[in-house]
Design an enzyme around this catalytic site. Structure first.
Site, PDB file in Angstrom:
ATOM      1  N   SER A 188       0.853  -1.193   0.000  1.00  0.00           N
ATOM      2  CA  SER A 188       0.000   0.000   0.000  1.00  0.00           C
ATOM      3  C   SER A 188       0.883   1.235   0.000  1.00  0.00           C
ATOM      4  O   SER A 188       1.623   1.457  -0.949  1.00  0.00           O
ATOM      5  CB  SER A 188      -0.953  -0.022   1.200  1.00  0.00           C
ATOM      6  OG  SER A 188      -1.835   1.079   1.161  1.00  0.00           O
ATOM      7  N   THR A 189       0.855   2.046   1.062  1.00  0.00           N
ATOM      8  CA  THR A 189       1.642   3.272   1.121  1.00  0.00           C
ATOM      9  C   THR A 189       3.129   2.971   0.921  1.00  0.00           C
ATOM     10  O   THR A 189       3.705   2.167   1.635  1.00  0.00           O
ATOM     11  CB  THR A 189       1.437   3.967   2.473  1.00  0.00           C
ATOM     12  OG1 THR A 189       0.047   4.088   2.741  1.00  0.00           O
ATOM     13  CG2 THR A 189       2.080   5.336   2.473  1.00  0.00           C
ATOM     14  N   HIS A 241      -2.597  -0.994  -3.420  1.00  0.00           N
ATOM     15  CA  HIS A 241      -3.765  -0.127  -3.281  1.00  0.00           C
ATOM     16  C   HIS A 241      -3.557   1.090  -4.196  1.00  0.00           C
ATOM     17  O   HIS A 241      -2.771   1.986  -3.878  1.00  0.00           O
ATOM     18  CB  HIS A 241      -3.927   0.332  -1.829  1.00  0.00           C
ATOM     19  CG  HIS A 241      -4.175  -0.802  -0.885  1.00  0.00           C
ATOM     20  ND1 HIS A 241      -3.924  -0.709   0.470  1.00  0.00           N
ATOM     21  CD2 HIS A 241      -4.650  -2.053  -1.094  1.00  0.00           C
ATOM     22  CE1 HIS A 241      -4.241  -1.862   1.047  1.00  0.00           C
ATOM     23  NE2 HIS A 241      -4.678  -2.691   0.125  1.00  0.00           N
ATOM     24  N   MET A 272      -0.081   1.078   5.078  1.00  0.00           N
ATOM     25  CA  MET A 272      -0.829   1.317   6.297  1.00  0.00           C
ATOM     26  C   MET A 272      -1.998   0.343   6.379  1.00  0.00           C
ATOM     27  O   MET A 272      -2.461  -0.184   5.375  1.00  0.00           O
ATOM     28  CB  MET A 272      -1.322   2.760   6.372  1.00  0.00           C
ATOM     29  CG  MET A 272      -2.401   3.134   5.390  1.00  0.00           C
ATOM     30  SD  MET A 272      -3.085   4.776   5.744  1.00  0.00           S
ATOM     31  CE  MET A 272      -2.591   5.694   4.303  1.00  0.00           C
ATOM     32  N   ASP A 310      -4.517  -4.874   5.789  1.00  0.00           N
ATOM     33  CA  ASP A 310      -4.878  -5.684   4.632  1.00  0.00           C
ATOM     34  C   ASP A 310      -3.745  -6.643   4.307  1.00  0.00           C
ATOM     35  O   ASP A 310      -2.581  -6.250   4.258  1.00  0.00           O
ATOM     36  CB  ASP A 310      -5.181  -4.779   3.427  1.00  0.00           C
ATOM     37  CG  ASP A 310      -5.695  -5.563   2.225  1.00  0.00           C
ATOM     38  OD1 ASP A 310      -6.267  -6.645   2.422  1.00  0.00           O
ATOM     39  OD2 ASP A 310      -5.518  -5.068   1.093  1.00  0.00           O
TER      40      ASP A 310
END
Length: 279
Positions: free
Chosen positions: A94-95, A121, A214, A217
Site C-alpha cells: 500500500s503506502t 492499493h 498502512m 490488509d
C-alpha cells in the site's frame, strides 16, 4: 524525515506525474475525486483521505490493533511445515508500495520459474501506468490484470485499480479473475482477496510477500496461506514507509522471515529455486 503527500488530478498526465513523484521520494498520494458531483461529498472524501494519510505518515510505525484470527487458524499454521515446492508468488503493498514493488520486481530474473501476482492499493489509470513503467524496467513481463489472463511463469499480473483481483482454477491451470465486489478494509483491490484465493487454489505452493503499507490488509490472507503450508515474507520496519501491513503479519506470528526491502527479491528467488529442486 518530512512526509510528502502528492495531491493529483485524476488524469493520465496527473497519474504519470504522481508516479514520478513517488519514485522521487514522495510517501503517498491522493487523487481529486473524479466521479462525485456533490460539493459536500467531494469535501468529505478529500478530508477523510487527507486526514488518514497525514495520521499514518505522522505516526508512521506506531503499533496498530492486530486483526483477530480464529484459534484454529493459529493451530493450522503451527502444524504446517514449509516443505512444498513454490508454484506461485503473490505480493501485497500500500503506502510506499509502487517504489518498493519496483525494487523487488527489478531484482527478480527473467527466468523465474513461477508466476507473480501483485496487489497495490492504487486507482484506475495509475495501475495501468505503473504496469507500463515497471514493464520497461523489469526483466519479467508486467501486465495490468485482465479477466481470463493466464497465470504463467515469466509474467507478473498487477491488479487494476478499483477491481479486486483473484485467481480461478480450470482445466488449463490458473487464470486471473476480476470483480467490483465490496471493498475489503476499505480497499479495492484488496490484498486479502488475492491471498485468500491463492490459498484455496494453490495451498502450500504459495510464497506471499507483504510490503510497506498502512492498515492490516493482507494479514488474514497471509494467515490463510500459512495455514495451508505456504510461506510468508514481510518487509522490515526500517525500510518501510509505513510499517502497518508488515507489522500486522509479523506480530501475528505469520511471517517466516522479516527482511530489508533490498534483500527481498534475492530471498524470493532462492526460496523458489530451492524448493523446486528435485533430488
Amino acid at each position: 524525515e518530512l512526509p510528502v503527500i502528492v495531491f493529483s488530478s485524476h488524469t493520465e498526465r496527473g497519474a504519470a506525474m504522481t508516479l514520478r513523484s513517488l519514485a522521487a521520494g514522495a510517501d503517498d498520494y491522493l487523487a481529486k475525486p473524479a466521479e462525485l458531483a456533490d460539493s459536500e461529498a467531494i469535501r468529505r472524501e478529500l478530508r477523510d483521505g487527507i486526514i488518514s494519510r497525514i495520521d499514518a505518515l505522522v505516526r508512521r510505525n506506531a503499533p496498530a490493533a492486530l486483526p483477530s484470527l480464529p484459534s484454529e487458524t493459529y493451530r493450522a499454521i503451527a502444524s504446517k511445515r514449509n516443505t512444498s515446492p513454490i508454484d506461485l508468488v503473490v505480493i501485497g503493498a500500500s503506502t510506499g508500495g509502487p517504489d518498493a514493488l519496483g525494487t523487488v520486481l527489478q531484482g527478480l530474473p527473467a527466468d523465474l520459474p513461477v508466476p507473480v501476482l501483485v496487489v497495490v492499493h492504487i486507482l484506475p489509470m495509475f495501475s495501468r501506468l505503473l504496469a507500463e513503467q515497471l514493464d520497461a524496467k523489469c526483466p519479467l513481463e508486467i501486465r495490468e490484470g485482465i479477466s481470463g489472463g493466464h497465470v504463467e511463469p515469466g509474467v507478473v499480473w498487477l491488479a487494476p485499480g478499483a477491481k479486486h483481483m483473484f485467481v480461478e482454477k480450470g482445466e488449463g491451470g490458473l487464470t486471473v479473475a476480476l470483480n467490483r465486489s465490496a471493498p475489503v478494509h476499505g480497499c479495492r483491490p484488496a490484498v486479502d482477496v488475492l491471498f485468500e484465493s491463492v490459498a484455496k487454489t494453490t495451498g502450500a505452493g504459495v510464497l506471499g510477500v507483504i510490503l510497506t503499507g498502512m492498515g492490516e490488509d493482507g494479514c488474514t490472507g497471509a494467515a490463510a496461506i500459512r495455514a495451508q503450508g505456504g510461506q510468508i515474507l514481510a518487509q522490515d520496519e526500517a525500510t518501510s514507509v509505513v510499517y502497518g501491513m508488515p507489522r500486522a503479519v509479523v506480530e501475528a506470528g505469520i511471517a517466516d522471515e522479516v527482511l530489508p526491502l533490498q534483500e527481498i527479491a534475492g530471498v524470493i528467488e532462492r526460496r523458489v529455486r530451492k524448493t523446486r529442486v528435485r533430488v
